[in-house]
Design an enzyme around this catalytic site. Structure first.
Site, PDB file in Angstrom:
ATOM      1  CD  GLN A   1      40.966  57.202 -24.063  1.00 44.94           C
ATOM      2  OE1 GLN A   1      41.010  57.707 -25.171  1.00 44.94           O
ATOM      3  NE2 GLN A   1      41.596  57.718 -23.020  1.00 44.94           N
TER       4      GLN A   1
ATOM      5  CG  HIS B   1      39.042  47.440 -20.264  1.00 45.42           C
ATOM      6  ND1 HIS B   1      38.490  47.205 -19.023  1.00 45.42           N
ATOM      7  CD2 HIS B   1      38.093  48.073 -20.988  1.00 45.42           C
ATOM      8  CE1 HIS B   1      37.264  47.679 -18.998  1.00 45.42           C
ATOM      9  NE2 HIS B   1      36.999  48.208 -20.173  1.00 45.42           N
TER      10      HIS B   1
ATOM     11  CE  LYS C   1      31.439  50.091 -13.750  1.00 44.19           C
ATOM     12  NZ  LYS C   1      32.885  49.850 -13.680  1.00 44.19           N
TER      13      LYS C   1
ATOM     14  CG  ASP D   1      36.820  45.126 -12.431  1.00 44.44           C
ATOM     15  OD1 ASP D   1      36.816  44.738 -13.619  1.00 44.44           O
ATOM     16  OD2 ASP D   1      36.249  46.169 -12.068  1.00 44.44           O
TER      17      ASP D   1
HETATM   18  C1  R5P Z   1      35.706  49.103 -16.152  1.00 43.60           C
HETATM   19  O1  R5P Z   1      35.022  48.624 -17.026  1.00 43.60           O
HETATM   20  C2  R5P Z   1      36.848  48.369 -15.495  1.00 43.60           C
HETATM   21  O2  R5P Z   1      36.707  46.985 -15.600  1.00 43.60           O
HETATM   22  C3  R5P Z   1      36.953  48.775 -14.047  1.00 43.60           C
HETATM   23  O3  R5P Z   1      35.790  48.357 -13.364  1.00 43.60           O
HETATM   24  C4  R5P Z   1      37.105  50.265 -13.922  1.00 43.60           C
HETATM   25  O4  R5P Z   1      38.074  50.707 -14.811  1.00 43.60           O
HETATM   26  C5  R5P Z   1      37.481  50.655 -12.514  1.00 43.60           C
HETATM   27  O5  R5P Z   1      37.555  52.055 -12.468  1.00 43.60           O
HETATM   28  P1  R5P Z   1      37.274  52.809 -11.101  1.00 43.60           P
HETATM   29  O6  R5P Z   1      38.143  52.176 -10.061  1.00 43.60           O
HETATM   30  O7  R5P Z   1      37.674  54.248 -11.384  1.00 43.60           O
HETATM   31  O8  R5P Z   1      35.811  52.696 -10.813  1.00 43.60           O
END
Ligand code: R5P
Length: 322
Positions: free
Chosen positions: A104, A137, A201, A229
């Site tokens: 956020q 993030h 995505k 990630d």
């Molecule tokens: C999003 O921008 C983050 O880098 C992750 O890709 C995301 O938070 C992953 O969330 P989830 O596992 O719920 O898809």
């Protein structure tokens, strides 16, 4: 390994409840004991923090990722900071290996909050003098604080793992599961000298996403893939990316994820996915019932210990970022 140069008093480490095991490992690497503290909850849910020793004039580090239960863990950190400040600690560094609420980080629609900024304000108001974190993030979150923030990179640990365990097992390509992770994945790909592809995505709701395209997907067939990630939460982003990559003919797929939030049904999603292995760091403590069978956890303890040593002894920390 601890350098004995005390610009801000003797070093003192405390770990709250979010990841005491990581706290112990960091303390072990530094060769100092963890301070005695009690963090408990009253029957009405209020948090109470107490430590049994003097901290007057000391250089204090509080180890507390703000992972699930996020609000409780943030309150523990704030209350611990308040108690330390009132007990005249010399300097307080919040060691937050995983910074919750980081997603956020912007006002993405009218009437939305920027909760990452609010948490940064709360930490500063409570009395934190500096922050040590990993793979925020968005790196810009450092600017939400008007105090020093040292930001460690998970790619340093994953690239070491790649060089030691994967490098000589075949041809690899690094893949970013979304646009937000491109610079992180590029850093990794350049470090280990492999090519890069990018998943496009789209997030349709907070917990649901879909793959629309893979940029550079033509290079994936027959290769081993490393998806990198910052967070795995529901597992949707990662597992959807792995499915799309497998459909392009990838030989095997590994995932390297810094923060193993593993919420909802992430465990079964990962176990039933095209992923060979899910490598994560121990920034977040994962309860055994949430661990997928194909999970491997690498420790950040030595890396954080080195960073704490640099901060404590006033040595340059920049070498640790490379
Ligand atoms: C999003 O921008 C983050 O880098 C992750 O890709 C995301 O938070 C992953 O969330 P989830 O596992 O719920 O898809």
């Amino acid at each position: 390994m601890l350098s004995r140069k005390y610009g801000h008093g003797e070093i003192k480490l405390f770990a709250c409840n979010a990841n005491p095991q990581l706290g112990k490992s960091i303390a072990h690497h530094l060769g100092v004991p963890l301070g005695n503290s009690t963090v408990k909850q009253f029957s009405d849910g209020e948090t109470y923090v107490m430590f049994e020793e003097t901290v007057r004039g000391l250089d204090v580090f509080i180890i507390q990722p703000t992972s699930y239960p996020v609000n409780d863990n943030i309150m523990e950190l704030l209350i611990m900071t308040d108690a330390l400040r009132r007990a005249s600690a010399g300097r307080i560094t919040a060691v937050i290996p995983y910074f919750g609420y980081a997603r956020q980080d912007r006002k993405d629609r009218s009437h939305a909050p920027i909760t990452a900024k609010l948490v940064a304000n709360l930490l500063t108001a409570a009395g934190v003098d500096r922050v040590l974190s990993m793979d925020l993030h968005a790196p810009q979150i450092q600017g939400f604080f008007d105090i020093p923030v040292d930001h460690l990179r998970g790619t340093n640990i994953f690239s070491k793992y790649y060089n030691e365990h994967l490098k000589n097992t075949g041809e690899f390509i690094a893949v970013s599961p979304d646009m937000g992770s491109v610079s992180r994945v590029r850093t990794f790909a350049e470090k280990v000298n492999i090519p890069l592809a990018i998943v496009d995505k789209r997030r349709t709701s907070p917990d649901v996403s879909e793959v629309t395209n893979i940029i550079g997907g033509g290079d994936i067939a027959g290769k081993n893939v490393i998806l990198l990630d910052d967070i795995i939460a529901t597992g949707g982003s990662l597992v959807n990316a792995a499915t799309a990559i497998k459909a392009l003919g990838a030989k095997s797929i590994y995932a390297c994820i810094t923060h193993a939030v593993l919420s909802k049904d992430a465990k079964s999603k990962v176990e039933n996915s095209a992923l060979e292995k899910l490598l994560v760091l121990d920034c977040v403590n994962i309860p055994p019932e949430r661990c997928p069978a194909n999970l491997e956890v690498l420790s950040v303890a030595g890396y954080f210990a080195e960073a704490i040593n640099c901060i404590h002894s006033g040595k340059a920390i920049s070498a640790l970022f490379d």
